[in-house]
Write a protein that holds these residues in place. Structure first.
Motif, PDB file in Angstrom:
ATOM      1  N   SER A 112      33.780  73.017  11.352  1.00 35.52           N
ATOM      2  CA  SER A 112      34.602  74.137  12.001  1.00 35.52           C
ATOM      3  C   SER A 112      34.755  75.421  11.539  1.00 35.52           C
ATOM      4  O   SER A 112      35.043  76.589  12.302  1.00 35.52           O
ATOM      5  CB  SER A 112      36.173  73.789  13.315  1.00 35.52           C
ATOM      6  OG  SER A 112      37.195  73.352  11.955  1.00 35.52           O
ATOM      7  N   LEU A 113      35.091  75.595  10.468  1.00 35.21           N
ATOM      8  CA  LEU A 113      35.024  76.438   9.751  1.00 35.21           C
ATOM      9  C   LEU A 113      34.103  77.195   9.404  1.00 35.21           C
ATOM     10  O   LEU A 113      34.024  78.450   9.122  1.00 35.21           O
ATOM     11  CB  LEU A 113      36.380  76.474   8.797  1.00 35.21           C
ATOM     12  CG  LEU A 113      37.653  75.902   8.845  1.00 35.21           C
ATOM     13  CD1 LEU A 113      38.730  75.625   7.540  1.00 35.21           C
ATOM     14  CD2 LEU A 113      38.541  77.725  10.116  1.00 35.21           C
ATOM     15  N   GLY A 161      33.245  77.375  16.959  1.00 30.98           N
ATOM     16  CA  GLY A 161      33.359  78.207  16.197  1.00 30.98           C
ATOM     17  C   GLY A 161      32.888  78.932  15.513  1.00 30.98           C
ATOM     18  O   GLY A 161      33.324  80.495  14.897  1.00 30.98           O
ATOM     19  N   MET A 175      31.582  80.369  11.142  1.00 27.77           N
ATOM     20  CA  MET A 175      32.638  81.734  11.213  1.00 27.77           C
ATOM     21  C   MET A 175      31.983  82.183  10.408  1.00 27.77           C
ATOM     22  O   MET A 175      31.830  83.050  10.806  1.00 27.77           O
ATOM     23  CB  MET A 175      34.004  81.069  11.585  1.00 27.77           C
ATOM     24  CG  MET A 175      34.797  80.319  12.292  1.00 27.77           C
ATOM     25  SD  MET A 175      36.533  80.174  11.960  1.00 27.77           S
ATOM     26  CE  MET A 175      36.771  79.368  13.518  1.00 27.77           C
ATOM     27  N   ASN A 176      31.610  81.899   8.780  1.00 27.16           N
ATOM     28  CA  ASN A 176      31.398  82.876   8.470  1.00 27.16           C
ATOM     29  C   ASN A 176      30.337  83.602   8.583  1.00 27.16           C
ATOM     30  O   ASN A 176      29.606  84.798   8.615  1.00 27.16           O
ATOM     31  CB  ASN A 176      31.068  81.882   6.805  1.00 27.16           C
ATOM     32  CG  ASN A 176      30.518  82.748   5.803  1.00 27.16           C
ATOM     33  OD1 ASN A 176      31.372  84.151   5.186  1.00 27.16           O
ATOM     34  ND2 ASN A 176      29.014  82.622   5.638  1.00 27.16           N
ATOM     35  N   SER A 221      37.732  82.081   7.007  1.00 32.38           N
ATOM     36  CA  SER A 221      36.976  80.829   7.118  1.00 32.38           C
ATOM     37  C   SER A 221      35.784  80.341   6.145  1.00 32.38           C
ATOM     38  O   SER A 221      36.363  78.888   6.224  1.00 32.38           O
ATOM     39  CB  SER A 221      35.631  80.986   8.199  1.00 32.38           C
ATOM     40  OG  SER A 221      34.886  82.404   8.453  1.00 32.38           O
ATOM     41  N   HIS A 222      35.517  80.560   5.140  1.00 35.13           N
ATOM     42  CA  HIS A 222      34.596  80.168   4.284  1.00 35.13           C
ATOM     43  C   HIS A 222      35.595  79.820   3.476  1.00 35.13           C
ATOM     44  O   HIS A 222      34.946  78.586   1.961  1.00 35.13           O
ATOM     45  CB  HIS A 222      33.255  81.383   4.520  1.00 35.13           C
ATOM     46  CG  HIS A 222      32.460  81.197   3.389  1.00 35.13           C
ATOM     47  ND1 HIS A 222      32.344  80.617   1.916  1.00 35.13           N
ATOM     48  CD2 HIS A 222      31.321  80.079   3.928  1.00 35.13           C
ATOM     49  CE1 HIS A 222      30.607  80.094   1.936  1.00 35.13           C
ATOM     50  NE2 HIS A 222      30.548  79.389   3.092  1.00 35.13           N
ATOM     51  N   THR A 237      37.462  88.165   8.154  1.00 38.51           N
ATOM     52  CA  THR A 237      37.073  86.410   9.007  1.00 38.51           C
ATOM     53  C   THR A 237      36.101  85.851   7.727  1.00 38.51           C
ATOM     54  O   THR A 237      36.516  85.173   8.099  1.00 38.51           O
ATOM     55  CB  THR A 237      36.312  87.136   9.915  1.00 38.51           C
ATOM     56  OG1 THR A 237      37.286  88.013  10.744  1.00 38.51           O
ATOM     57  CG2 THR A 237      35.528  85.681  10.897  1.00 38.51           C
ATOM     58  N   SER A 269      34.115  83.155  16.235  1.00 42.58           N
ATOM     59  CA  SER A 269      34.415  83.844  15.146  1.00 42.58           C
ATOM     60  C   SER A 269      33.604  85.352  15.217  1.00 42.58           C
ATOM     61  O   SER A 269      34.308  86.110  14.492  1.00 42.58           O
ATOM     62  CB  SER A 269      32.654  83.379  14.405  1.00 42.58           C
ATOM     63  OG  SER A 269      32.374  84.603  13.050  1.00 42.58           O
TER      64      SER A 269
END
Length: 208
Positions: free
Chosen positions: A99-100, A50, A103-104, A70-71, A66, A54
């Motif tokens: 997985s998410l 992830g 991304m933050n 994702s967050h 983004t 990102s």
């Protein structure tokens, strides 16, 4: 405001540390240490994937979109883990959350870099105070919660606290982003940059 955003994210993450997740799965579902290690290994692998994705999403949609897309789901998913009826569903929700979650990080670093270029300074001293709070008080709070009966709401409370605090971080980031948009136009915001960098910064900021 930006320092409070970062601080709230770190505080929320402290409630959902791997150490607590390992303890919770072991007590709630009576899972062996070996299986818990395998679960966290899978979670960390998907989190790494992830994080790689990102940077591509930042280029496509901008840093703030983004971060939020994702967050917010990741924060909601962590609150659902203790509500799952079986250990398998709890594990699957945790994997999707991991997985998410990462991304933050890349998107946040990109956005903070954009703000630094914009105003040439950013005050993040409050982050140090958050670290002091997390080091001193978190063991006391988590220790008390982890000592509660497994069937009680308090035992799973760190999941709810962590998710709620991190959702507040998402709200603060969105409000900060909107306030920056209202204060000035994209061209004025990045007027202190070289012309070839202005379009790049506007895109990262999600302005285009």
């Amino acid at each position: 405001t930006l320092s409070l955003d970062v601080c709230s994210s770190d505080l929320g993450g402290g409630f959902c540390a791997n150490s607590f997740i390992s303890f919770w799965f072991g007590k709630r579902w009576e899972i062996t240490e070996g299986l818990i290690g395998s679960i966290l290994m899978v979670c960390n692998i998907v989190a790494s994937v992830g994080g790689v994705l990102s940077s591509r999403l930042v280029k496509l949609y901008g840093a703030v979109p983004t971060m939020l897309m994702s967050h917010i789901p990741a924060s909601l998913l962590i609150t659902l883990v203790p509500l799952m009826p079986t250990k398998t569903t709890a594990f699957l929700v945790l994997v999707v959350r991991y997985s998410l979650a990462n991304m933050n990080l890349s998107a946040r670093q990109t956005y903070i870099a954009t703000i630094v270029l914009l105003i040439n300074e950013v005050q993040l001293e409050n982050k140090q105070h958050c670290e002091i709070f997390r080091v001193i008080l978190f063991p006391l709070i988590l220790g008390w919660l982890m000592d509660q009966p497994v069937s009680s709401l308090w035992f799973s409370m760190p999941f709810y606290l962590g998710g709620t605090i991190r959702l507040s971080y998402d709200l603060l980031i969105w409000l900060f982003y909107r306030s920056m948009q209202r204060k000035s136009s994209p061209r004025l915001k990045y007027s202190n940059l070289a012309p070839e960098d202005q379009l790049s910064m506007e895109h990262l900021d999600g302005s285009t």
